[in-house]
Scaffold this active site. Structure first.
Site, short mmCIF file in Angstrom:
data_model
loop_
_atom_site.label_atom_id
_atom_site.label_comp_id
_atom_site.label_asym_id
_atom_site.label_seq_id
_atom_site.Cartn_x
_atom_site.Cartn_y
_atom_site.Cartn_z
N GLY A 195 0.82 -1.20 0.00
CA GLY A 195 0.00 0.00 0.00
C GLY A 195 0.85 1.25 0.00
O GLY A 195 2.01 1.23 -0.45
N SER A 196 0.31 2.32 0.53
CA SER A 196 0.99 3.62 0.49
C SER A 196 2.01 3.74 1.62
O SER A 196 1.88 3.09 2.66
CB SER A 196 -0.04 4.74 0.62
OG SER A 196 -0.56 4.77 1.94
N PRO A 197 3.03 4.59 1.42
CA PRO A 197 3.98 4.82 2.51
C PRO A 197 3.32 5.38 3.77
O PRO A 197 3.74 5.06 4.89
CB PRO A 197 4.95 5.85 1.90
CG PRO A 197 4.88 5.62 0.43
CD PRO A 197 3.44 5.26 0.17
N VAL A 199 0.29 4.73 5.03
CA VAL A 199 -0.30 3.64 5.80
C VAL A 199 0.79 2.67 6.25
O VAL A 199 0.71 2.10 7.33
CB VAL A 199 -1.39 2.92 4.97
CG1 VAL A 199 -1.99 1.76 5.76
CG2 VAL A 199 -2.49 3.90 4.56
N GLY A 200 1.82 2.50 5.43
CA GLY A 200 2.92 1.63 5.81
C GLY A 200 3.57 2.04 7.12
O GLY A 200 3.95 1.19 7.94
N GLU A 217 5.65 -3.31 1.05
CA GLU A 217 5.74 -3.05 -0.39
C GLU A 217 4.96 -1.76 -0.65
O GLU A 217 3.74 -1.76 -0.72
CB GLU A 217 5.13 -4.22 -1.18
CG GLU A 217 5.84 -5.55 -0.98
CD GLU A 217 7.22 -5.60 -1.62
OE1 GLU A 217 7.61 -4.63 -2.29
OE2 GLU A 217 7.91 -6.61 -1.46
N CYS A 251 2.10 0.69 -8.55
CA CYS A 251 3.21 1.23 -7.77
C CYS A 251 4.50 1.29 -8.57
O CYS A 251 5.45 1.95 -8.17
CB CYS A 251 3.41 0.41 -6.50
SG CYS A 251 3.73 -1.34 -6.82
#
Length: 470
Positions: A195-197, A199-200, A217, A251
Site C-alpha cells: 500500500g501507500s507509505p 499507511v505503511g 511493499e 506502484c
C-alpha cells in the site's frame, strides 16, 4: 462487503490460527505444501472466467489485463514455487571454522508461524494471492485482509480460501481500514503489507508493539530518465503502455519523465502520435477505481495547468464520468511545486520536464525519497552504469518500464520510503521463513574445552596459538 469484527473476535481468530499451526501445520511435510499449491493452481484455472467478470465489475479492468496482470502472475508464482520449493525448504550444511573442530553446522528453514497479508485494491487478486502463495509455500498459517475497494474480488479470494484450506490455516477477513488497523495490532509472526507509505508507517508502528517483523511493499515517485541517445518512438510506446495498464494505478508506473533537452521535442511529438494511435484503436481500458480518486486526478491536472503546465491532449475533464476511463494525459513544463510533482500520481497522468546535463537529472532524483523503481532509456552503457551507480531505488528498468515485476527470479521490493523486504519467488518464500542455526558438537570432546575457565598458563598458551594461527 463489510465484515467488521470486534477486537475480541480478531484475537480469538489469531489464537485459533496459532493453535492450528502449533498442533498441525508445523509438522506438515513439504509434500503437503506442494499439494495445496497445486490445488490453488487448479482453482484459478477453473475460475478464470469468474475472475475476469469480477475485476471488470470492480473497476472495468479489461480481460487481457486481468489474465496477464492478475491470473497469470499468480499462476507463474505457483509454478516457480513448485519447481523450487524442495530446494528452498531443505536443511543445508554450512562450513564450521577450525576453532570449532569436530562440530557440524546446519541451517533449518522453518515457517514463521501465523502471518498477516494486507492487500491493496489496484491489483487485488495478484497482490493478495501472490503473497499467499509464498506464505503457503513456506508452511505458514495465513490471515488475508483484501481491499474493501474491490469487494467482488475480495469475495472471490474468500471463496478460494474456503474451497482449499482449513479455516484455521487460511482465513480471509473482510472489512475497512478499522479492521486492517485492528489486525496489525495483534501478535502475528510476520506482517506483509502492500500500500501507500503513509499507511505503511502506521503498520510498522503497530507491529512494533509486538516486535513483529514486516515486509512493506510501498510506492513512490518513480522517475524516468530519457537520455540524449534514446529511441524516442520506442520510449513513447513503452511509457504510455505503463500509463494505460490498469489506468496507471500501479506502484511501478512511471511518475514523471526527465527528458534531455535535445530529445524533449521529438519525444513530445512521439508521445502525441502514440496518444492518437491509442485513441483511434479504442478497445477496453481499466477505469480509475472510484469517484474520489477521479476527483483527485482532475484537481491535480487543473492545479498543474494553473501553475503553467501545458496539457496534451488539451482536455481538463479527461475521465469519463461513468466509467472513469480516460487518458493517458501528458503534462509538459510542470512547475516543481505542482502536486503531480510532489506526490505519487497513481493514475493516467505523465509529467515531462527537461534537463540539460545528467548531473542535473541526478540531483533532481537525489532530492526525493528513494523510489520503488527507476527507469532509464538509453543505449549508452556508460550513461546507464553511471545512473545506476549514483542512485538508489528498489529496482532499475533499462529501456522498459513496469515489466520487471513479472520476473520471479528478481526480488521485488523498495528502498527506504518505498518499502522494506522483498517478494516474489525465493525472496517471497524467504520473507515468510525463519532460518534457524543448528550447531552440534561431539559430546565427549571439543577443542573449546581447552580454553574454558579457569584461565591458567595452559589456556593462555592455547589462546595465543588460536590468535596466531586460527
Amino acid at each position: 462487503m463489510k465484515d467488521e469484527r470486534t477486537t475480541a473476535e480478531l484475537e480469538q481468530l489469531v489464537e485459533r490460527h496459532k493453535r492450528y499451526y502449533r498442533e498441525t501445520l508445523r509438522h506438515q511435510p513439504v509434500s503437503g505444501r506442494i499439494a495445496k499449491l497445486k490445488q490453488m493452481r487448479r482453482w484459478i484455472m477453473r475460475h478464470r472466467a469468474a475472475l475476469i467478470e469480477t475485476l471488470h465489475a470492480d473497476f472495468n479492468k479489461p480481460a487481457v489485463e486481468t489474465e496477464l496482470s492478475e491470473s497469470k502472475v499468480v499462476l507463474a508464482e505457483i509454478d516457480h514455487a513448485l519447481r523450487h520449493i524442495r530446494h528452498w525448504a531443505a536443511e543445508r550444511r554450512v562450513p564450521t571454522p577450525v576453532l570449532l573442530l569436530g562440530g557440524r553446522s546446519r541451517i533449518r528453514v522453518e515457517p514463521k508461524g501465523v502471518v498477516l497479508i494486507i492487500a491493496p485494491w489496484n491489483f487485488p487478486f495478484n497482490l493478495a494471492v501472490g503473497p499467499l502463495v509464498s506464505a503457503v509455500a513456506a508452511g505458514n498459517s495465513v490471515v488475508v485482509k483484501p481491499s474493501e475497494y474491490t469487494p467482488r474480488t475480495a469475495a472471490l479470494i474468500e471463496s478460494l480460501a474456503r474451497d482449499i484450506f482449513n479455516p484455521d490455516e487460511v482465513s480471509v477477513i473482510q472489512g475497512g481500514p478499522e479492521t486492517a488497523a485492528a489486525l496489525t495490532r495483534l501478535p502475528f509472526d510476520h506482517i506483509f503489507f502492500t500500500g501507500s507509505p503513509q499507511v505503511g508507517k502506521k503498520v510498522m508502528a503497530a507491529a512494533a508493539e509486538h516486535l513483529t517483523p514486516v515486509t512493506l511493499e510501498l510506492g513512490g515517485q518513480n522517475p524516468v530518465i530519457v537520455a540524449a541517445d534514446a529511441d524516442v518512438r520506442q520510449t513513447a510506446k513503452r511509457l504510455l503502455y505503463a500509463k494505460v495498464l490498469n489506468a496507471g494505478q500501479s506502484c511501478v508506473s512511471a511518475n514523471y519523465v526527465l527528458a534531455h533537452h535535445s530529445v524533449k521535442a521529438p519525444l513530445m511529438e512521439a508521445l502525441k502520435q502514440e496518444q492518437a494511435r491509442l485513441a483511434a484503436a479504442g478497445g477496453e481500458r481499466a477505469g480509475v477505481i472510484n469517484d474520489a480518486h477521479a476527483r483527485r486526478l482532475r484537481d491535480w491536472l487543473v492545479e498543474a495547468r494553473t501553475h503553467g503546465a501545458r496539457v496534451m491532449p488539451d482536455d481538463q475533464l479527461f475521465l469519463d464520468s461513468v466509467t472513469r476511463q480516460g487518458g493517458p494525459v501528458i503534462l509538459e513544463d510542470v512547475a516543481p511545486e505542482s502536486k503531480v510533482m510532489q506526490n505519487e500520481i497513481f493514475g493516467p497522468l505523465l509529467p515531462v520536464i527537461s534537463y540539460n546535463t545528467l548531473d542535473e537529472a541526478l540531483r533532481h532524483i537525489e532530492r526525493r525519497p528513494y523510489p520503488l523503481a527507476l527507469y532509464i532509456f538509453s543505449r549508452n552503457r556508460s550513461v546507464i552504469r553511471r545512473i545506476i551507480r549514483e542512485t538508489v531505488s528498489g529496482a532499475v528498468g533499462v529501456n522498459e518500464t513496469t515489466v520487471h515485476f513479472f520476473n520471479n527470479d528478481l526480488p521485488f521490493g523498495g528502498a527506504g520510503y518505498s518499502g522494506m523486504g522483498s517478494a516474489h519467488g525465493y525472496y517471497g518464500f524467504r520473507a515468510f521463513s525463519r532460518e534457524r542455526a543448528v550447531f552440534k558438537m561431539p559430546a565427549r570432546f571439543s577443542i573449546v574445552d581447552l580454553i574454558r575457565p579457569p584461565y591458567d598458563g595452559f589456556s593462555n598458551r592455547i589462546k595465543e596459538l588460536i590468535m596466531r594461527f586460527l
